[in-house]
Scaffold this motif. Structure first.
Motif, PDB file in Angstrom:
ATOM      1  N   MET A  88       0.796  -1.136   0.088  1.00 52.39           N
ATOM      2  CA  MET A  88      -0.017   0.030  -0.002  1.00 52.39           C
ATOM      3  C   MET A  88       0.978   1.157  -0.003  1.00 52.39           C
ATOM      4  O   MET A  88       2.043   1.313   0.443  1.00 52.39           O
ATOM      5  CB  MET A  88      -1.081   0.186   1.139  1.00 52.39           C
ATOM      6  CG  MET A  88      -2.009  -0.935   1.240  1.00 52.39           C
ATOM      7  SD  MET A  88      -3.110  -1.063   2.465  1.00 52.39           S
ATOM      8  CE  MET A  88      -2.237  -2.437   3.363  1.00 52.39           C
ATOM      9  N   GLU A  89       0.176   2.384  -0.299  1.00 52.52           N
ATOM     10  CA  GLU A  89       1.118   3.509  -0.459  1.00 52.52           C
ATOM     11  C   GLU A  89       0.868   4.607   0.836  1.00 52.52           C
ATOM     12  O   GLU A  89       2.068   4.832   1.389  1.00 52.52           O
ATOM     13  CB  GLU A  89       0.675   4.093  -1.744  1.00 52.52           C
ATOM     14  CG  GLU A  89       0.733   3.431  -2.824  1.00 52.52           C
ATOM     15  CD  GLU A  89       1.057   4.228  -4.132  1.00 52.52           C
ATOM     16  OE1 GLU A  89       1.155   5.575  -4.172  1.00 52.52           O
ATOM     17  OE2 GLU A  89       1.464   3.380  -5.202  1.00 52.52           O
ATOM     18  N   THR A  90      -0.137   4.762   1.234  1.00 48.84           N
ATOM     19  CA  THR A  90      -0.488   5.896   2.091  1.00 48.84           C
ATOM     20  C   THR A  90      -1.034   5.474   3.479  1.00 48.84           C
ATOM     21  O   THR A  90      -0.515   5.484   4.484  1.00 48.84           O
ATOM     22  CB  THR A  90      -0.880   7.107   1.483  1.00 48.84           C
ATOM     23  OG1 THR A  90      -2.121   6.930   0.852  1.00 48.84           O
ATOM     24  CG2 THR A  90       0.114   8.036   0.585  1.00 48.84           C
ATOM     25  N   PHE A  91      -2.340   5.115   3.126  1.00 48.57           N
ATOM     26  CA  PHE A  91      -3.407   5.014   4.314  1.00 48.57           C
ATOM     27  C   PHE A  91      -3.106   3.810   5.237  1.00 48.57           C
ATOM     28  O   PHE A  91      -3.288   3.790   6.335  1.00 48.57           O
ATOM     29  CB  PHE A  91      -4.766   5.178   3.680  1.00 48.57           C
ATOM     30  CG  PHE A  91      -5.814   5.496   4.818  1.00 48.57           C
ATOM     31  CD1 PHE A  91      -5.756   6.475   5.519  1.00 48.57           C
ATOM     32  CD2 PHE A  91      -6.821   4.785   5.015  1.00 48.57           C
ATOM     33  CE1 PHE A  91      -6.780   7.023   6.511  1.00 48.57           C
ATOM     34  CE2 PHE A  91      -7.800   4.899   6.006  1.00 48.57           C
ATOM     35  CZ  PHE A  91      -7.854   5.895   6.590  1.00 48.57           C
ATOM     36  N   GLU A  92      -2.608   2.686   4.369  1.00 47.99           N
ATOM     37  CA  GLU A  92      -2.347   1.352   4.811  1.00 47.99           C
ATOM     38  C   GLU A  92      -3.650   0.820   5.610  1.00 47.99           C
ATOM     39  O   GLU A  92      -3.302   0.383   6.834  1.00 47.99           O
ATOM     40  CB  GLU A  92      -1.129   1.609   5.688  1.00 47.99           C
ATOM     41  CG  GLU A  92       0.110   1.876   5.190  1.00 47.99           C
ATOM     42  CD  GLU A  92       1.068   0.722   4.953  1.00 47.99           C
ATOM     43  OE1 GLU A  92       1.144  -0.084   6.001  1.00 47.99           O
ATOM     44  OE2 GLU A  92       1.724   0.891   3.991  1.00 47.99           O
ATOM     45  N   SER A  93      -4.724   0.831   5.126  1.00 43.44           N
ATOM     46  CA  SER A  93      -5.962   0.425   5.680  1.00 43.44           C
ATOM     47  C   SER A  93      -6.892  -0.191   4.666  1.00 43.44           C
ATOM     48  O   SER A  93      -7.209   0.370   3.750  1.00 43.44           O
ATOM     49  CB  SER A  93      -6.340   1.517   6.641  1.00 43.44           C
ATOM     50  OG  SER A  93      -7.784   1.130   6.872  1.00 43.44           O
ATOM     51  N   LEU A  94      -7.112  -1.557   4.831  1.00 38.94           N
ATOM     52  CA  LEU A  94      -7.883  -2.337   3.662  1.00 38.94           C
ATOM     53  C   LEU A  94      -9.226  -2.973   4.593  1.00 38.94           C
ATOM     54  O   LEU A  94      -8.629  -3.416   5.798  1.00 38.94           O
ATOM     55  CB  LEU A  94      -7.188  -3.225   2.933  1.00 38.94           C
ATOM     56  CG  LEU A  94      -6.229  -2.650   1.891  1.00 38.94           C
ATOM     57  CD1 LEU A  94      -5.760  -3.870   1.205  1.00 38.94           C
ATOM     58  CD2 LEU A  94      -6.946  -1.928   0.808  1.00 38.94           C
ATOM     59  N   ASN A  95     -10.284  -3.018   3.995  1.00 36.23           N
ATOM     60  CA  ASN A  95     -11.244  -3.928   4.583  1.00 36.23           C
ATOM     61  C   ASN A  95     -10.910  -4.886   4.370  1.00 36.23           C
ATOM     62  O   ASN A  95     -10.218  -5.520   3.523  1.00 36.23           O
ATOM     63  CB  ASN A  95     -12.718  -3.483   3.899  1.00 36.23           C
ATOM     64  CG  ASN A  95     -13.772  -4.384   4.014  1.00 36.23           C
ATOM     65  OD1 ASN A  95     -13.548  -5.474   3.432  1.00 36.23           O
ATOM     66  ND2 ASN A  95     -14.655  -4.138   4.758  1.00 36.23           N
TER      67      ASN A  95
END
Lengths: 241, 241
Positions: free
Chosen positions: A220-227
């Motif tokens: 991931m690039e920025t937020f580092e958060s996935l469902n």
């Protein structure tokens, strides 16, 4: 047969199946809507059909015509249904196959259902749920699977015991983690394998991560958060290519 | 300041923001929970903080202490919140960037929020919603983004006009479809580009598909059915590699 009373014995019985404890006692559950009926029919799971209006397309089953008040009592859907069916649990052989999904306390019914739907679409053979996962016969789970749950075996197991078995059988186990993990693009899967996805807040528990053969991280690039259902879909798809 | 009455003018005003029409008039919305407050704080969107108990960690903002009955009235969450904030819409420049997500009538708030969350995590620059998409300031959308919606520009536009602009600007447009589409693995993306995802039931509408430079299909094995947020996550991730 027509039923018009909210206190009819059958209506009372059916409405109990909105609760997990009664589903588990009788191994029966309710489904709503034409599409799910078609999917359950393919697997021979339907015991009877319940509808507000006369519906001759399901004549092969015992059929109950009910009032819309009764339907409201039975339905879990906000928008309401016109047709429901009472189904029985499917009988499952204790074989996991070669591409297995393990879910460690995935609690949101929508996430669980969505993952089951993806697993079937991507040709996975079975799904193993930890004791803390949502119930697969929950109406919202079934709806989120779009009927996929009728076509793929779903087991509820003690994951530590399963991982002990898998070690003996030479089934590789991959887990998702944010730390000490290789990039998903670097993973070369070896069949048979199982992929573990974890709880919405905590991810895969440490006790399970410790027993994985490899830990994987989705780049991931920025937020580092996935469902979790998105993460699972990406891993399943990527492992197929 | 302490508020104890359910009929207090501020409480009445705040509770209006649970409805889209009042949000749009005042360009204000409510958020719930410590994590979302932190994300909104980073972007300077908070106007005041509302909590059931005294909470000194948000002293930089005007603070209202309310009763749990008032919180119940304001909160959209089933499990309830302890802290909320009133926020204002962020001001957005009319720049889309080089990696754009277009959503054609994605109606489920959870799906919309999940896609926004993935888009930020995968380094996309902006999101364009058709008029038929869910409202990004809907509490369930915000919750599903996990705060990502505060950090990525989200526009609501007439998609046909947007696609006309994109054609002139040389921005490639890719759409997902089940028919007449190349495999996702075959797609070589050229930046700048936009990727279109469609409605939960109908997919991308024909009028939009007709204007895409390439149509793409996620390779599936059996069930051929994916949740739109999962499909979007897979396409975004795959286009990055």
């Amino acid at each position: 047969m027509k039923i018009t009373s909210l206190t009819n014995a059958k209506v009372k019985q059916w409405s109990k199946y909105k609760e997990k404890k009664y589903r588990e006692i009788d191994k029966k559950f309710l489904i709503e809507g034409e599409h799910l009926l078609q999917e359950a029919h393919k697997e021979g799971l339907i015991e009877c059909v319940i509808s507000v209006e006369e519906n001759t397309s399901w004549d092969m089953y015992e059929h109950y015509e009910i009032t819309s008040d009764i339907m409201k009592k039975l339905s879990s859907s906000v928008s309401g249904s016109n047709i429901m069916a009472l189904c029985h649990y499917s009988e499952q052989k204790e074989t996991y196959g070669k591409k297995i999904i393990i879910l460690d306390d995935v609690q949101d019914p929508g996430n669980l259902g969505t993952i089951i739907r993806s697993a079937l679409s991507f040709g996975y053979d079975s799904i193993i749920l930890s004791k803390g996962c949502a119930d697969v016969y929950n109406e919202k789970v079934i709806r989120s699977t779009q009927g996929a749950c009728f076509h793929i075996p779903v087991f509820r197991k003690d994951l530590q015991e399963v991982l002990t078995d898998f070690k003996q059988q030479g089934i590789a186990v991959y887990g998702t983690a944010l730390k000490n993990a290789i990039d998903l693009q670097e993973l070369k899967v070896k069949t048979p394998y199982a992929f573990v996805f974890g709880n919405e807040g905590q991810g895969v528990s440490q006790g399970i991560l410790n027993r994985c053969d490899k830990l994987v991280k989705i780049e991931m690039e920025t937020f580092e958060s996935l469902n979790v259902a998105v993460a699972a879909g990406i891993c399943m798809y990527t492992c197929n290519h």
